[in-house]
Design a protein around this motif. Structure first.
Motif, short mmCIF file in Angstrom:
data_model
loop_
_atom_site.label_atom_id
_atom_site.label_comp_id
_atom_site.label_asym_id
_atom_site.label_seq_id
_atom_site.Cartn_x
_atom_site.Cartn_y
_atom_site.Cartn_z
N CYS A 99 0.59 -1.33 0.08
CA CYS A 99 0.02 0.02 -0.11
C CYS A 99 1.04 1.20 -0.10
O CYS A 99 0.54 2.25 -0.49
CB CYS A 99 -0.94 -0.29 1.22
N PRO A 100 1.94 1.19 0.84
CA PRO A 100 2.36 2.55 0.91
C PRO A 100 3.23 3.12 -0.48
O PRO A 100 3.54 4.28 -0.82
CB PRO A 100 3.96 2.38 1.87
N GLN A 111 -8.24 -2.01 -0.17
CA GLN A 111 -7.92 -1.17 1.02
C GLN A 111 -8.79 -0.64 1.81
O GLN A 111 -8.93 -0.81 3.05
CB GLN A 111 -7.02 -0.15 0.57
N TYR A 115 -9.97 -1.39 5.50
CA TYR A 115 -10.11 -0.23 6.63
C TYR A 115 -11.61 -0.37 7.28
O TYR A 115 -11.72 -0.25 8.67
CB TYR A 115 -10.23 1.19 6.14
N MET A 120 -5.93 -5.20 11.10
CA MET A 120 -4.62 -4.72 11.67
C MET A 120 -3.55 -5.39 10.96
O MET A 120 -2.28 -5.01 10.74
CB MET A 120 -4.51 -4.65 13.11
N TYR A 126 2.33 -14.35 4.69
CA TYR A 126 2.42 -13.72 3.25
C TYR A 126 3.07 -14.97 2.63
O TYR A 126 3.89 -15.25 2.75
CB TYR A 126 3.24 -12.63 3.53
N GLU B 85 3.88 -0.68 8.66
CA GLU B 85 3.87 -1.64 7.56
C GLU B 85 4.99 -2.40 7.55
O GLU B 85 4.75 -3.81 7.13
CB GLU B 85 3.50 -1.07 6.11
N ILE B 88 4.93 -5.13 10.09
CA ILE B 88 3.87 -6.03 9.64
C ILE B 88 3.88 -6.94 8.50
O ILE B 88 3.56 -8.12 8.52
CB ILE B 88 2.30 -5.11 9.60
N MET B 89 4.25 -6.38 7.65
CA MET B 89 4.15 -7.28 6.15
C MET B 89 5.65 -6.95 5.39
O MET B 89 5.80 -7.46 4.21
CB MET B 89 3.05 -6.94 5.14
N PRO B 138 8.04 -10.41 7.93
CA PRO B 138 7.46 -9.68 8.86
C PRO B 138 7.69 -10.17 10.05
O PRO B 138 8.04 -11.35 10.46
CB PRO B 138 5.84 -10.15 8.52
N HIS B 140 5.92 -10.95 12.86
CA HIS B 140 5.28 -11.88 13.41
C HIS B 140 5.54 -13.32 12.89
O HIS B 140 5.11 -14.43 13.33
CB HIS B 140 3.85 -11.50 13.58
N HIS B 148 -0.48 -4.97 16.69
CA HIS B 148 -0.23 -4.43 15.21
C HIS B 148 -0.60 -3.35 14.96
O HIS B 148 -1.97 -3.17 15.27
CB HIS B 148 -0.57 -5.75 14.08
N LEU B 149 0.03 -2.28 14.71
CA LEU B 149 -0.46 -0.82 14.43
C LEU B 149 -0.03 -0.85 12.95
O LEU B 149 1.28 -0.24 12.63
CB LEU B 149 0.24 0.14 15.15
N PRO B 150 -0.72 -0.73 12.14
CA PRO B 150 -0.45 -0.43 10.67
C PRO B 150 -0.64 1.21 10.19
O PRO B 150 -0.89 1.96 11.11
CB PRO B 150 -1.72 -1.11 9.93
N CYS B 152 1.99 3.71 7.24
CA CYS B 152 3.46 3.95 6.88
C CYS B 152 3.50 5.57 6.89
O CYS B 152 3.54 6.31 5.88
CB CYS B 152 3.50 3.66 5.25
N LEU B 158 -2.82 6.82 16.61
CA LEU B 158 -2.72 5.53 16.65
C LEU B 158 -1.57 4.97 17.76
O LEU B 158 -2.44 4.20 18.71
CB LEU B 158 -2.71 4.89 15.44
N VAL B 179 -6.61 4.43 11.15
CA VAL B 179 -5.98 2.99 10.82
C VAL B 179 -6.00 3.23 9.13
O VAL B 179 -6.91 3.00 8.47
CB VAL B 179 -7.12 1.73 11.20
N LYS B 180 -4.75 3.44 8.76
CA LYS B 180 -4.46 3.68 7.40
C LYS B 180 -3.27 2.59 7.00
O LYS B 180 -2.40 2.59 7.93
CB LYS B 180 -4.24 4.93 7.12
N PHE B 181 -2.96 2.40 5.76
CA PHE B 181 -1.87 1.51 5.43
C PHE B 181 -0.89 2.39 4.64
O PHE B 181 0.10 1.82 4.24
CB PHE B 181 -2.40 0.45 4.30
#
Lengths: 232, 182
Positions: A99-100, A111, A115, A120, A126, B85, B88-89, B138, B140, B148-150, B152, B158, B179-181
């Motif tokens: 996404c970023p 996305q 939301y 989360m 993955y 992010e 998280i990923m 990631p 985890h 987890h706090l998404p 970027c 948050l 909550v945004k990615f």
């Protein structure tokens, strides 16, 4: 004249024309049922399953099931919400959704659903599949990393002779959507823009354009997907 | 009762998430009343001096050192939080996951358009340098992460809400905007 039928969604009494699909009927009654592979004006396919609701206790896709008299539909059931969350998470781990770094971020339906359902972190590991970016078309870029295979582009985009520009290639987990190189070459600006608009994610992009709206002014920055229907 | 202790680190990240912690503005005064900081780049403490209550992890794991630090945090922190992010990923560093590692190194040190003066055609390989992992992972998928706090970076609000909820034991407020990615 169309016959009007009465039914309930989460106990709320609704009315709609007979034969209407549940998603559309719900929308007319101010109730949002999430969709992803469904697109207005295109024949519903029921492939993404995000619109799953319980109809008289049975799970069904709301985009392909017509409403009927006395139907009892559940849209906010815990089991349904959990199922939808799992579908969203699976879509995120199945592809490469960064996404970023995505041009569609903020305007992306996948996305926006994440939301809305406050994802989360996906519960699944993955997969980081190896996928390519197809930049052979003079107007469009097709990023296979972000494609969720909803077939919206295949179903909605045809040239003036009615020929499909997009098509499925390969099989099983290798399947991807490709552009016809010959017909794709003659793609008009208008049709290229329509293709990008039809794509729910950032898998189709206009060459040389991106990040045009600042963060905070994009479609889903402040308003959850579906809130326009709920606040009608 | 002593204050809860917080530790933070940046693994394969850009320090943007740490900057976002500073974005809580004047609430930082409230924060230092509420918690003590142990190992963290914020106070430059390099080693754990005690068991911590909360560990904030920025960035994913791209090399052996990241994995070592993350495991060290898991040993020393009661609660571990993936912040951003990348944690998280894998985030932007994970964009290399589709490219074989050798190809990445050759592009960086041998064939890239900005490579100069590498006449011996060397790819750094000193035992002192942490060895790169085949992929960026990631957090985890390496150790158990508790929250987890998404984002970027994750919005300052948050991070603030999460810290306050953890410290006070209250429930976390999650308005749509935080909550945004990206």
């Amino acid at each position: 004249m169309n016959q009007v039928v009465k039914f309930t969604i989460d106990g709320i009494e609704c009315m709609a024309a007979q034969g209407q699909y549940i998603v559309d009927a719900a929308k007319e009654n101010g109730i949002y049922i999430p969709t992803l592979c469904n697109y207005p004006g295109v024949k519903p396919k029921g492939s993404c399953r995000i619109c799953t609701v319980k109809v008289n206790g049975r799970m069904m896709t709301a985009c392909t099931t017509p409403v009927a008299e006395n139907m009892q539909i559940e849209n906010q059931d815990n089991e349904i919400i959990e199922l939808r969350k799992a579908i969203i998470e699976l879509l995120f781990i199945e592809g490469n959704h960064f996404c970023p770094a995505c041009e569609k971020s903020g305007n992306c339906e996948l996305q926006a659903l994440a939301y809305r359902y406050t994802m989360m972190v996906p519960r699944f590991p993955y997969t980081f599949p190896q996928r390519a970016v197809d930049a052979t078309n003079p107007k469009l870029i097709k990023d296979q990393n972000r494609c969720i295979l909803c077939k919206r582009c295949i179903r909605a985009i045809q040239d003036e002779k009615g020929r499909s520009i997009f098509a499925y290639h390969k099989r099983s987990n290798k399947v991807e959507i490709g552009l016809d190189p010959k017909i794709g070459k003659g793609l008009t600006d208008e049709l290229a823009q329509k293709s990008v608009d039809v794509c729910p994610v950032g898998a189709l992009l206009i060459r040389g354009r991106g990040f045009e709206q600042p963060i905070g002014q994009r479609k889903y920055d402040k308003q959850a997907i579906g809130s326009d229907i709920e606040n009608m | 009762m002593s204050k809860p202790i917080v530790a933070t680190t940046s693994l394969a990240g850009c320090f943007g998430c740490h900057m976002s912690v500073l974005d809580i503005d004047e609430r930082i005064l409230e924060l230092i009343d509420l918690v003590d900081f142990d190992k963290s780049p914020v106070n430059d403490i390099k080693k754990f001096s005690r068991t911590c209550d909360i560990g904030l992890i920025e960035g994913g794991c791209c090399n052996s050192e990241n994995v070592h630090v993350l495991k060290d945090f898991r040993e020393h922190c009661k609660i571990l939080v993936s912040v951003g992010e990348c944690a998280i990923m894998g985030g932007l560093p994970a964009m290399r996951n589709g490219i074989p590692l050798r190809e990445c190194l050759e592009e960086a040190y041998l064939n890239g358009p900005t490579v100069q003066n590498n006449k011996l055609k060397l790819i750094p390989n000193d035992p002192e340098i942490p060895i790169l992992l085949d992929k960026v992972y990631p957090c985890h998928e390496i150790v158990k992460m508790d929250y987890h706090l998404p984002g970027c970076p994750p919005r300052a609000d948050l991070i603030w809400e999460a810290l306050i909820a953890l410290v006070t034991g209250g429930e976390m407020k999650l308005p749509y905007e935080v909550v945004k990615f990206d």
